[in-house]
Design an enzyme around this catalytic site. Structure first.
Site, PDB file in Angstrom:
ATOM      1  N   LYS A  38       0.807  -1.227   0.000  1.00 60.64           N
ATOM      2  CA  LYS A  38       0.000   0.000   0.000  1.00 60.64           C
ATOM      3  C   LYS A  38       0.835   1.270   0.000  1.00 60.64           C
ATOM      4  O   LYS A  38       0.432   2.270  -0.596  1.00 60.64           O
ATOM      5  CB  LYS A  38      -0.961   0.004   1.181  1.00 60.64           C
ATOM      6  N   ARG A 131      -7.385  -0.583  17.028  1.00 59.24           N
ATOM      7  CA  ARG A 131      -7.765  -0.316  15.648  1.00 59.24           C
ATOM      8  C   ARG A 131      -8.825  -1.369  15.327  1.00 59.24           C
ATOM      9  O   ARG A 131      -9.822  -1.464  16.026  1.00 59.24           O
ATOM     10  CB  ARG A 131      -6.554  -0.349  14.707  1.00 59.24           C
TER      11      ARG A 131
END
Length: 355
Positions: A38, A131
């Site tokens: 990414k 998260r």
């Protein structure tokens, strides 16, 4: 035709070397590596360099990036928890996805049935970084519901640490992941193929030999591209830290005061700047700005250059103490950190070159 600036220059041999080194160290502990793509937007030359280095799958947070990699003969993994609205593309373009919401997994099963496929998922457990992930006291109940879905194959369990809350992987939290894996095997009969113990922040436990033997997968991005582990930010001995170099061209160079003249208000980004009076200095402007990079994550290879600041399009440097005599048209090279690399690779204004 010469290079167009600003640009990011990528040394693919260094990427392959770093990948091979990290994959080898992980393999010694029985751990396979998903290469995380990414940060460089899954640019294919870099992905191929990682595949050459021995990763077993490519992992990305964006469906668009997985689509880029569809022709590559390697499993595709969706890292970010899927959106229900993109369920069709999740099934079509990823072989495995990371999940924590039953409602989403239910939708994935429904879409997979329509596409005539079985979709593999890794269940994420939150071990304190806050998260993504199922909280431990809900994991058994959620897993039992998922097992009833006809077109979902739960192949693994995983966790994420460090990225949001900064929680460092240790014996307690990684040990808890193993405990949850064993609990699910005993209570619901799932014997996971993949136990994914985190990202580049877990590597230090690979290197010191303390990572739990049950963990057999890591998702590695930053350590490969920048040659450092992310728990303590240390250089990985044996890896390159300079596979990525951002380059910018000098468009102005002049002797000017070090403090602006007049009443100081807010700059273009709403901040009130502060300046140290160093007298007259030799200042260079590079055609590169905050729209392209995170300037706090740039480090000139010429150690005698100081970054003074930047606007959207102009990077201001103090080159007074450099031993090199810089001129308009010269190119300045910078090393980068993760945040700067992310922004530069995402920016369409930064040209990309590979060597």
């Amino acid at each position: 035709m010469g290079k167009k600036y600003p640009c990011m220059e990528v040394d693919l041999n260094k990427i392959t070397h770093n990948t091979r080194f990290i994959v080898s160290k992980c393999k010694e502990k029985g751990i396979d590596v998903f290469g995380v793509t990414k940060v460089f937007c899954a640019n294919i030359p870099i992905v191929k360099a990682m595949i050459k280095g021995g990763i077993v799958g490519v992992a990305d947070a964006r469906i668009k990036n997985l689509i880029k990699m569809q022709e590559l003969p390697i499993p595709k993994v969706l890292l970010r928890i899927p959106e229900i609205s993109e369920a069709y593309n999740v099934i079509k373009y990823s072989d495995i996805s990371f999940n924590s919401e039953y409602k989403t997994i239910e939708k994935l099963s429904e879409v997979a049935a329509k596409q005539g496929s079985i979709h593999k998922i890794i269940l994420m457990v939150d071990l304190g970084d806050l998260r993504e992930g199922i909280w431990e006291n809900n994991i058994v109940a959620v897993t039992k519901k998922i097992m009833k879905l006809s077109n979902i194959d739960v192949i693994g369990i995983g966790t994420n640490l460090t990225c949001y809350g900064g929680i460092i992987p240790n014996d307690d939290n990684l040990g808890e992941l193993v405990n949850i894996k064993n609990m699910l095997k005993n209570e619901v009969g799932l014997d996971f193929k993949i136990i994914s113990g985190g990202n580049s922040s877990s590597l230090y436990k690979v290197f010191d030999g303390t990572i739990p033997k049950e963990i057999n997968n890591l998702r590695i991005g930053e350590a490969i591209v920048l040659g450092r582990e992310t728990a303590y930010g240390k250089h990985i001995e044996g890896c390159y830290c300079d596979a990525f170099t951002i380059k910018g061209e000098i468009v102005e160079i002049k002797q000017k005061p070090s403090v602006p003249i007049g009443t100081i208000g807010k700059d273009a980004f709403g901040n009130i700047p502060h300046f140290e009076d160093k007298g007259i200095m030799k200042r260079a402007i590079v055609a590169l700005g905050r729209q392209d990079v995170n300037i706090d994550g740039m480090f000139p290879y010429d150690k005698n250059i100081e970054i003074l600041g930047a606007s959207s399009d102009h990077l201001i440097l103090d080159v007074t103490n450099s031993y090199k005599e810089y001129n308009v048209g010269d190119v300045i090279d910078f090393n980068v950190d993760y945040g700067c690399l992310l922004r530069a690779m995402t920016s369409e204004y930064v040209n990309k070159y590979y060597k």
